[in-house]
Design a protein around this motif. Structure first.
Motif: not given
Ligand code: UDP
Ligand code: MG
Length: 339
Positions: A6, A8, A38, A91-92, A116, A167, A323
């Motif tokens: 999945k 990110e 990532r 993605g996040a 982050k 997100r 997901t």
């Protein structure tokens, strides 16, 4: 069956006739994203290109399954292409970037580190605009000044659509159903914690700007009209002004007639005032019309875009349990669009 991780980070790249830059863009984007380390996906939204964009994107997808393609049924415009990309991104964090490498992909890693640290929106601000015409630089500057004056939102000066969205923000944007999608206004309107990174805007890697003067003017109008009703007030202001002028003129004319016996005559005045008022009225009617037209457009409730085909969105993702279900819901919600 092979499961893809999945993503990110999703990167959305709208493209309209960009065949000259796509290979280089893909190379640099992939390199910078791999550097971050990532799982990621790159979503190219082909906005009804008429050159070789479609073929090249199919090839690129064939050689790297992390690169996905959404092909719209025709040219819907930059802002709608971005919205389409947002619907498909998983993605996040989602990054919006132009295809022409004017926004350097290497800046994404800085955006990700701010994300982050807890920022929900990280926009890029252009330090200088190498290789753009003086006309574009000056009009862009004034446009941002004007829109910030007129509207109740503050759009950071000199920021384009190059930005990272958490997100939460993407979901907020998707929940906004309006059709005039002035993205940078919408992003500023939703709030959340916003930060910025400065970068130098490079010249276009190849090809020409896809924004014609007309498209730029329409874009500017959309920006102002969807975030401000100040132009509507112009009618009242002009009305008040011209009434005051008329009153003043009346007093002077009457005074001079009574005192000097010189009654004001002259068709010149009549013509002038008719012109003045006619002009003001037409202007205000035009502005009203702009809003009305937009309200009409919203009321039709048409889908924003149609999708002709997608590449790479069918493979199930790792961590299937949660997901997959989300994706099913997502897909059925979109089913109407894909017709
Ligand atoms: N674009 C698009 N649809 C359009 C016009 C432009 O998807 O109708 C894309 C284009 O391919 C590019 C981005 O939007 O990736 C920005 O366009 P461009 O570089 O031509 O604009 P400029 O940088 O000159 O403002
Ligand atoms: Mg460009």
């Amino acid at each position: 069956m092979r499961l893809a991780p999945k993503p990110e980070i999703s990167v959305i790249v709208p493209c309209f006739n960009e065949d000259a830059v796509l290979l280089e863009t893909t190379r640099r984007l992939t390199a910078s994203l791999e550097e971050i380390g990532r799982p990621f996906e790159i979503i190219y939204v082909d906005d009804g290109s008429r050159d070789n964009t479609a073929r090249i994107l199919t090839e690129i997808h064939g050689s790297d399954s992390r690169i996905r393609v959404v092909r719209l049924s025709r040219n819907f415009g930059h802002q709608v292409a971005i919205s389409a990309g947002l619907e498909y991104a998983r993605g996040a964090a989602v990054v919006l970037i132009d295809a022409d490498l004017q926004d350097p992909p290497e800046v994404i890693s800085e955006m990700v580190s701010l994300w982050k640290q807890g920022y929900d929106v990280v926009y890029g601000t252009r330090q200088n605009r190498e290789g753009e015409t003086a006309f574009k630089t000056v009009t862009a500057k004034w446009f941002y000044r004007l829109i910030n004056q007129l509207s109740d939102i503050a759009i950071p000066l000199d920021s384009g659509d190059f930005r990272l969205l958490d997100r939460k923000v993407v979901d907020a944007l998707l929940a906004m159903p309006e059709r005039d999608r002035f993205m940078r206004g919408m992003v500023s309107w939703v709030g959340f914690r916003q930060g910025s990174v400065a970068y130098d805007r490079a010249p276009r890697h190849a090809g020409d700007s896809k924004y014609t003067l007309l498209k730029m003017a329409r874009f500017a109008m959309d920006g102002i009209l969807s975030f401000s009703i100040a132009p509507l007030r112009l009618a009242s202001v002009l009305g008040a002004l011209s009434s005051a002028l008329a009153l003043l003129g009346g007093v002077i004319a009457a005074g001079s007639g009574l005192i000097n016996g010189r009654w004001m005559a002259g068709w010149g005045w009549v013509v002038l005032s008719v012109l003045l008022l006619g002009g003001a009225q037409l202007l205000c009617l035009g502005i009203l019309g702009e809003y009305l037209g937009r309200a009409y457009g919203e009321n039709k409730r048409r889908p924003l875009y149609f999708v002709r085909e997608t590449l790479g969105f069918d493979e199930p993702l790792l961590r299937a349990s949660d997901t997959r279900i989300q994706e099913e819901e997502h897909r059925s919600a979109r089913a109407g669009f894909e017709g």
